[in-house]
Design a protein around this motif. Structure first.
Motif, PDB file in Angstrom:
ATOM      1  N   VAL A 169      15.477   4.958  28.482  1.00  0.00           N
ATOM      2  CA  VAL A 169      14.380   5.868  29.094  1.00  0.00           C
ATOM      3  C   VAL A 169      13.319   4.762  29.045  1.00  0.00           C
ATOM      4  CG1 VAL A 169      12.922   7.595  28.558  1.00  0.00           C
ATOM      5  CG2 VAL A 169      15.319   7.918  28.179  1.00  0.00           C
ATOM      6  N   LYS A 170      12.498   4.832  30.148  1.00  0.00           N
ATOM      7  CA  LYS A 170      11.349   4.195  30.329  1.00  0.00           C
ATOM      8  C   LYS A 170      10.224   4.698  29.479  1.00  0.00           C
ATOM      9  CE  LYS A 170       8.409   2.370  34.356  1.00  0.00           C
ATOM     10  NZ  LYS A 170       8.020   2.819  35.506  1.00  0.00           N
ATOM     11  N   LEU A 171       9.668   3.490  28.547  1.00  0.00           N
ATOM     12  CA  LEU A 171       8.492   3.972  27.780  1.00  0.00           C
ATOM     13  C   LEU A 171       7.194   3.302  28.207  1.00  0.00           C
ATOM     14  CD1 LEU A 171      10.020   3.798  24.093  1.00  0.00           C
ATOM     15  CD2 LEU A 171       9.847   5.715  25.511  1.00  0.00           C
ATOM     16  N   THR A 172       6.223   3.831  28.345  1.00  0.00           N
ATOM     17  CA  THR A 172       4.993   3.269  29.023  1.00  0.00           C
ATOM     18  C   THR A 172       3.771   3.573  28.025  1.00  0.00           C
ATOM     19  OG1 THR A 172       4.475   5.206  30.407  1.00  0.00           O
ATOM     20  CG2 THR A 172       5.610   3.214  31.406  1.00  0.00           C
ATOM     21  N   ARG A 173       2.701   2.821  28.224  1.00  0.00           N
ATOM     22  CA  ARG A 173       1.490   3.058  27.440  1.00  0.00           C
ATOM     23  C   ARG A 173       0.091   3.079  28.299  1.00  0.00           C
ATOM     24  NH1 ARG A 173      -0.149   4.769  22.855  1.00  0.00           N
ATOM     25  NH2 ARG A 173      -1.269   3.062  22.086  1.00  0.00           N
ATOM     26  N   LEU A 174      -0.776   3.946  28.136  1.00  0.00           N
ATOM     27  CA  LEU A 174      -1.840   3.979  29.178  1.00  0.00           C
ATOM     28  C   LEU A 174      -2.412   2.526  29.019  1.00  0.00           C
ATOM     29  CD1 LEU A 174      -3.543   7.403  28.152  1.00  0.00           C
ATOM     30  CD2 LEU A 174      -2.315   6.851  30.126  1.00  0.00           C
ATOM     31  N   ALA A 175      -3.059   2.163  30.126  1.00  0.00           N
ATOM     32  CA  ALA A 175      -3.728   0.928  30.406  1.00  0.00           C
ATOM     33  C   ALA A 175      -4.834   0.667  29.374  1.00  0.00           C
ATOM     34  CB  ALA A 175      -4.118   0.523  31.915  1.00  0.00           C
ATOM     35  N   ARG A 176      -4.934  -0.512  28.756  1.00  0.00           N
ATOM     36  CA  ARG A 176      -6.225  -0.900  27.913  1.00  0.00           C
ATOM     37  C   ARG A 176      -7.004  -1.843  28.872  1.00  0.00           C
ATOM     38  NH1 ARG A 176      -4.672  -0.576  22.452  1.00  0.00           N
ATOM     39  NH2 ARG A 176      -6.723  -1.333  21.954  1.00  0.00           N
ATOM     40  N   GLY A 177      -8.290  -1.592  28.662  1.00  0.00           N
ATOM     41  CA  GLY A 177      -9.355  -2.445  29.420  1.00  0.00           C
ATOM     42  C   GLY A 177     -10.582  -1.866  29.443  1.00  0.00           C
ATOM     43  N   LEU A 178     -11.585  -2.280  30.167  1.00  0.00           N
ATOM     44  CA  LEU A 178     -13.003  -2.147  30.228  1.00  0.00           C
ATOM     45  C   LEU A 178     -13.113  -0.675  30.730  1.00  0.00           C
ATOM     46  CD1 LEU A 178     -14.533  -5.260  31.856  1.00  0.00           C
ATOM     47  CD2 LEU A 178     -14.845  -4.634  29.701  1.00  0.00           C
ATOM     48  N   PRO A 179     -14.005   0.272  29.869  1.00  0.00           N
ATOM     49  CA  PRO A 179     -13.944   1.669  30.379  1.00  0.00           C
ATOM     50  C   PRO A 179     -15.265   1.472  31.532  1.00  0.00           C
ATOM     51  CG  PRO A 179     -15.172   1.213  28.202  1.00  0.00           C
ATOM     52  CD  PRO A 179     -14.381  -0.186  28.450  1.00  0.00           C
ATOM     53  N   THR A 180     -15.334   2.539  32.468  1.00  0.00           N
ATOM     54  CA  THR A 180     -16.079   2.420  33.428  1.00  0.00           C
ATOM     55  C   THR A 180     -17.368   2.562  32.953  1.00  0.00           C
ATOM     56  OG1 THR A 180     -14.382   3.554  34.722  1.00  0.00           O
ATOM     57  CG2 THR A 180     -16.448   3.802  35.722  1.00  0.00           C
ATOM     58  N   GLY A 181     -18.392   2.003  33.676  1.00  0.00           N
ATOM     59  CA  GLY A 181     -19.703   1.985  33.282  1.00  0.00           C
ATOM     60  C   GLY A 181     -20.329   1.334  32.065  1.00  0.00           C
ATOM     61  N   VAL A 182     -19.287   0.572  31.512  1.00  0.00           N
ATOM     62  CA  VAL A 182     -19.826  -0.261  30.347  1.00  0.00           C
ATOM     63  C   VAL A 182     -20.156  -1.849  30.758  1.00  0.00           C
ATOM     64  CG1 VAL A 182     -19.030  -1.416  28.092  1.00  0.00           C
ATOM     65  CG2 VAL A 182     -18.959   1.053  28.649  1.00  0.00           C
ATOM     66  N   ASP A 183     -21.269  -2.281  30.391  1.00  0.00           N
ATOM     67  CA  ASP A 183     -21.577  -3.623  30.438  1.00  0.00           C
ATOM     68  C   ASP A 183     -20.516  -4.684  29.716  1.00  0.00           C
ATOM     69  OD1 ASP A 183     -23.857  -3.155  31.817  1.00  0.00           O
ATOM     70  OD2 ASP A 183     -24.904  -4.637  31.022  1.00  0.00           O
ATOM     71  N   LEU A 184     -20.303  -5.541  30.325  1.00  0.00           N
ATOM     72  CA  LEU A 184     -19.273  -6.593  29.813  1.00  0.00           C
ATOM     73  C   LEU A 184     -19.927  -7.228  28.337  1.00  0.00           C
ATOM     74  CD1 LEU A 184     -16.518  -7.879  31.037  1.00  0.00           C
ATOM     75  CD2 LEU A 184     -17.859 -10.228  31.002  1.00  0.00           C
ATOM     76  N   ALA A 185     -21.099  -7.390  28.515  1.00  0.00           N
ATOM     77  CA  ALA A 185     -21.949  -7.787  27.150  1.00  0.00           C
ATOM     78  C   ALA A 185     -21.794  -7.156  26.026  1.00  0.00           C
ATOM     79  CB  ALA A 185     -23.187  -8.383  27.500  1.00  0.00           C
ATOM     80  N   TYR A 186     -21.389  -5.617  26.253  1.00  0.00           N
ATOM     81  CA  TYR A 186     -21.349  -4.865  24.984  1.00  0.00           C
ATOM     82  C   TYR A 186     -19.973  -4.379  24.817  1.00  0.00           C
ATOM     83  CZ  TYR A 186     -26.162  -4.090  25.919  1.00  0.00           C
ATOM     84  OH  TYR A 186     -27.883  -4.387  26.058  1.00  0.00           O
ATOM     85  N   ALA A 187     -18.853  -4.872  25.436  1.00  0.00           N
ATOM     86  CA  ALA A 187     -17.550  -4.733  25.253  1.00  0.00           C
ATOM     87  C   ALA A 187     -17.124  -5.404  23.844  1.00  0.00           C
ATOM     88  CB  ALA A 187     -16.758  -5.219  26.289  1.00  0.00           C
ATOM     89  N   ASP A 188     -16.229  -4.821  23.069  1.00  0.00           N
ATOM     90  CA  ASP A 188     -15.726  -5.684  21.876  1.00  0.00           C
ATOM     91  C   ASP A 188     -14.716  -6.447  22.250  1.00  0.00           C
ATOM     92  OD1 ASP A 188     -13.031  -4.057  20.815  1.00  0.00           O
ATOM     93  OD2 ASP A 188     -14.176  -3.019  22.138  1.00  0.00           O
ATOM     94  N   GLN A 189     -14.293  -7.526  21.379  1.00  0.00           N
ATOM     95  CA  GLN A 189     -13.476  -8.463  21.517  1.00  0.00           C
ATOM     96  C   GLN A 189     -12.075  -7.946  21.864  1.00  0.00           C
ATOM     97  OE1 GLN A 189     -13.558 -11.483  18.637  1.00  0.00           O
ATOM     98  NE2 GLN A 189     -15.877 -11.674  18.819  1.00  0.00           N
ATOM     99  N   ILE A 190     -11.622  -6.585  21.104  1.00  0.00           N
ATOM    100  CA  ILE A 190     -10.269  -6.467  21.446  1.00  0.00           C
ATOM    101  C   ILE A 190     -10.312  -5.702  22.606  1.00  0.00           C
ATOM    102  CG2 ILE A 190      -8.355  -4.980  20.576  1.00  0.00           C
ATOM    103  CD1 ILE A 190      -9.807  -4.936  17.679  1.00  0.00           C
ATOM    104  N   THR A 191     -11.281  -4.850  23.305  1.00  0.00           N
ATOM    105  CA  THR A 191     -11.119  -4.344  24.266  1.00  0.00           C
ATOM    106  C   THR A 191     -11.036  -5.542  25.552  1.00  0.00           C
ATOM    107  OG1 THR A 191     -12.412  -2.609  23.657  1.00  0.00           O
ATOM    108  CG2 THR A 191     -12.609  -2.950  26.016  1.00  0.00           C
ATOM    109  N   LEU A 192     -11.774  -6.442  25.096  1.00  0.00           N
ATOM    110  CA  LEU A 192     -11.880  -7.753  26.377  1.00  0.00           C
ATOM    111  C   LEU A 192     -10.560  -8.471  26.469  1.00  0.00           C
ATOM    112  CD1 LEU A 192     -15.606  -9.230  26.219  1.00  0.00           C
ATOM    113  CD2 LEU A 192     -14.135  -8.121  28.191  1.00  0.00           C
TER     114      LEU A 192
END
Lengths: 202, 202
Positions: A169-192
């Motif tokens: 059975v195929k198992l998937t996870r929701l994508a991880r990444g930058l949330p909409t509307g957030v400045d790159l400079a404020y994103a944490d390292q794990i998210t980046l």
């Protein structure tokens, strides 16, 4: 120093998640200032919760006492071979608002967290495996939270699926990444890091 | 998407201060997971609030229905000629914990804040002036909050005292300065300004 009835109410409100004594005091004072008819409404809504609301026996979403199953399961247009696995019943609301998903849901009732005393046996995982078999599910989207508990729970479900002979059975996870509307400079390292790993062709 | 009873509860919980839809959902889910006997306790505590708790007719502190006045007013050892004026009933608790104060309290019921629709007439200021006259009060400690609304309220009370011919009554404010245990580097400028202005000989 306070009237006993008020102490009792403050203690009762203290069982709500994240509500400490100071918040409970503020809530008690706010309630005190409401008219009696409003207090009766709130009291009635609380005391009748269990008679008017129950868990869907298939998806463990919250449903009315008059319903047999969640509408999001009973509706024939929903694809039962595709299940979105979430931690809490209220996680369904934002997911449904996207109008992107036409499968069904499965509410685990939490995530594995030994510190909080929540173990795998407390979650609706056996019931999930049963559904996967009965409904010949083709894909499980493990939409548990993007934190340690959510990840552990997803890994545990993966192992349980394999143990149950459902490894195909195929198992998937929701994508991880930058949330909409957030400045790159404020994103944490794990998210980046996730955003980098999951980069897509432009 | 949610059972109506749950929507009703979420809406009812939304009247609590600072509780948005997401918090209300979390509270509703936490309540759903409590046993019925606990829900009945909370419901009873809310609906009986007005019959079991009332405001002291002199100090406007919260008291039991069986009490005539607040213990902190009725007790002969409390000095009625010294009044600590506070915004909210629960402000009394931390002040009493200091064991430094043997006067009485007067709860205004809020602070002047036109934006929130709270005007001077909504506060127990006329009642305060009456107490000052009746009890021949010598000092009012204006212990309203250290923010714009609290300051405005203190200024307004000062003016009302003068208008009432009570200009000779001593008016004081709680000291402003560095809170205990806080690093100087983390203190904000206004706090530091107050700490500088109020510096004491070593």
């Amino acid at each position: 120093m306070l009237p006993k009835a008020l102490d009792d109410l403050i203690e009762a409100l203290g069982v709500l998640p994240g509500v400490g004594p100071r918040s409970a005091e503020r809530y008690a004072w706010a309630l005190f200032k409401r008219p009696q008819v409003k207090l009766n409404e709130i009291a009635e809504a609380i005391s009748s919760l269990h008679t008017k609301v129950k868990l869907c026996p298939k998806t463990f979403a919250l449903i009315s006492d008059s319903e047999e199953f969640s509408k999001l399961y009973a509706d024939e247009r929903r694809d039962r071979k595709l299940i979105m696995v979430v931690e809490q019943p209220f996680d369904i609301i934002p997911l449904e608002k996207t109008s992107k998903f036409n499968g069904t849901y499965h509410v685990l009732g939490g995530a594995i967290s030994p510190i909080d005393g929540i173990h795998a046996g407390d979650l609706k995982i056996a019931e999930l495996i049963k559904r996967v078999k009965e409904d010949e599910v083709g894909e499980l989207i493990l939409a548990t939270n993007a934190n340690i508990e959510g990840e552990s729970t997803a890994l545990y479900i993966q192992k349980m699926m394999e143990d149950a002979g459902l490894g195909e059975v195929k198992l998937t996870r929701l994508a991880r990444g930058l949330p909409t509307g957030v400045d790159l400079a404020y994103a944490d390292q794990i998210t980046l890091s996730h955003a980098f790993d999951g980069r897509k062709e432009f």
